[in-house]
Design an enzyme around this catalytic site. Structure first.
Site, PDB file in Angstrom:
ATOM      1  N   ILE A 213      -1.860  -0.125 -10.088  1.00 29.39           N
ATOM      2  CA  ILE A 213      -3.077   0.263  -9.517  1.00 29.39           C
ATOM      3  C   ILE A 213      -3.671  -0.581  -8.603  1.00 29.39           C
ATOM      4  CG2 ILE A 213      -5.544   0.609 -10.399  1.00 29.39           C
ATOM      5  CD1 ILE A 213      -4.303   1.185 -13.344  1.00 29.39           C
ATOM      6  N   CYS A 214      -4.521  -0.168  -7.652  1.00 31.32           N
ATOM      7  CA  CYS A 214      -5.169  -1.023  -6.572  1.00 31.32           C
ATOM      8  C   CYS A 214      -4.120  -1.726  -5.670  1.00 31.32           C
ATOM      9  CB  CYS A 214      -6.140  -1.955  -7.396  1.00 31.32           C
ATOM     10  SG  CYS A 214      -7.308  -2.661  -6.309  1.00 31.32           S
ATOM     11  N   ILE A 215      -4.405  -3.151  -5.732  1.00 34.59           N
ATOM     12  CA  ILE A 215      -3.532  -4.040  -5.246  1.00 34.59           C
ATOM     13  C   ILE A 215      -2.099  -4.398  -5.581  1.00 34.59           C
ATOM     14  CG2 ILE A 215      -4.247  -6.164  -6.024  1.00 34.59           C
ATOM     15  CD1 ILE A 215      -3.477  -5.725  -2.216  1.00 34.59           C
TER      16      ILE A 215
END
Length: 230
Positions: free
Chosen positions: A144-146
């Site tokens: 998720i995300c970075i």
């Protein structure tokens, strides 16, 4: 009520790896909580982990400035997990069906040391080991995300994995050996060959509901893949 179509046919187990508490120096709290919520909705048994290490740089989340405080990533992540958390060194892929890694700068500062300008990254041994175990056992990894950036770098010598961080205008994924797929926040993408799932979450500044839908889409996809395999 969540449709039974998405429910696990058996009691699945998920390892959730955190890196602190707070998006600027640890785990993005909303991403973590939404992940735990969706897993619970799917009746998945959850075990949280974090590294028992000092946080290199603690950030005041009000002023966004560095402080001289000393904090521990495991102790901080325990705030999100309500104390139900274990040292990352104890995590083994053989004990779980899937791995979830919420984002936040802790992924790039605590689970690893990422230097975007130099194009270098050093991942802590216990996290690298766990990701490689899940990959080798062909168990789904949800990033998720970075966190797709770090997952990509860990796996780069084994495969060129397809992931998303939403939009990748600086070609960060490619810098670390992966292939980026543009994806809306409310959706996720699956690398079917390598069992890697990802969604952008707070890589974009969008609504909490949009973030939730992206994480939900990702985790439901992981569960479908596991049930299909079984």
């Amino acid at each position: 009520m969540t449709p039974r179509y998405f429910m696990s046919e058996k009691k699945l187990k998920a390892a959730v790896v955190m890196s602190g508490c707070g998006h600027l120096d640890g785990t993005e709290i909303k991403e973590a909580v939404l992940s735990l919520l969706v897993l619970d909705q799917q009746e998945v048994t959850i075990t949280c982990f974090a590294p028992d290490i000092s946080i290199p740089q603690v950030i005041n989340h009000k002023t966004r400035e560095a402080t001289k405080e000393k904090r521990n990533a495991l102790t901080e992540a325990a705030r999100i997990a309500r104390g139900e958390i274990h040292d990352l060194k104890e995590a083994k892929a053989e004990d779980f069906d899937m791995l979830i890694v919420p984002g936040g700068y802790g992924v790039a500062k605590n689970l690893s040391i990422l230097d975007e300008n130099k194009g270098t990254i050093t991942v802590i041994p216990e996290f690298r080991k766990l990701v490689l175990e899940f990959f080798d056992e062909k168990k789904p990894i949800g990033a998720i995300c970075i966190s797709p950036v770090v997952i990509t770098s860990i796996l780069s010598k084994k495969a060129t994995v397809k992931v998303t961080i939403g939009d990748d205008k600086t070609q960060l994924i490619e810098k670390f050996g992966g292939e980026h797929i543009k994806c809306d926040t409310e959706l996720s993408i699956e690398d079917e060959e390598h069992n890697i799932f990802s969604c952008s979450a707070y890589m974009r500044e969008e609504s909490l509901f949009a973030i939730y839908k992206g994480i939900k889409h990702m985790i439901e996809g992981m569960i479908r893949k596991i049930n299909k395999k079984d």
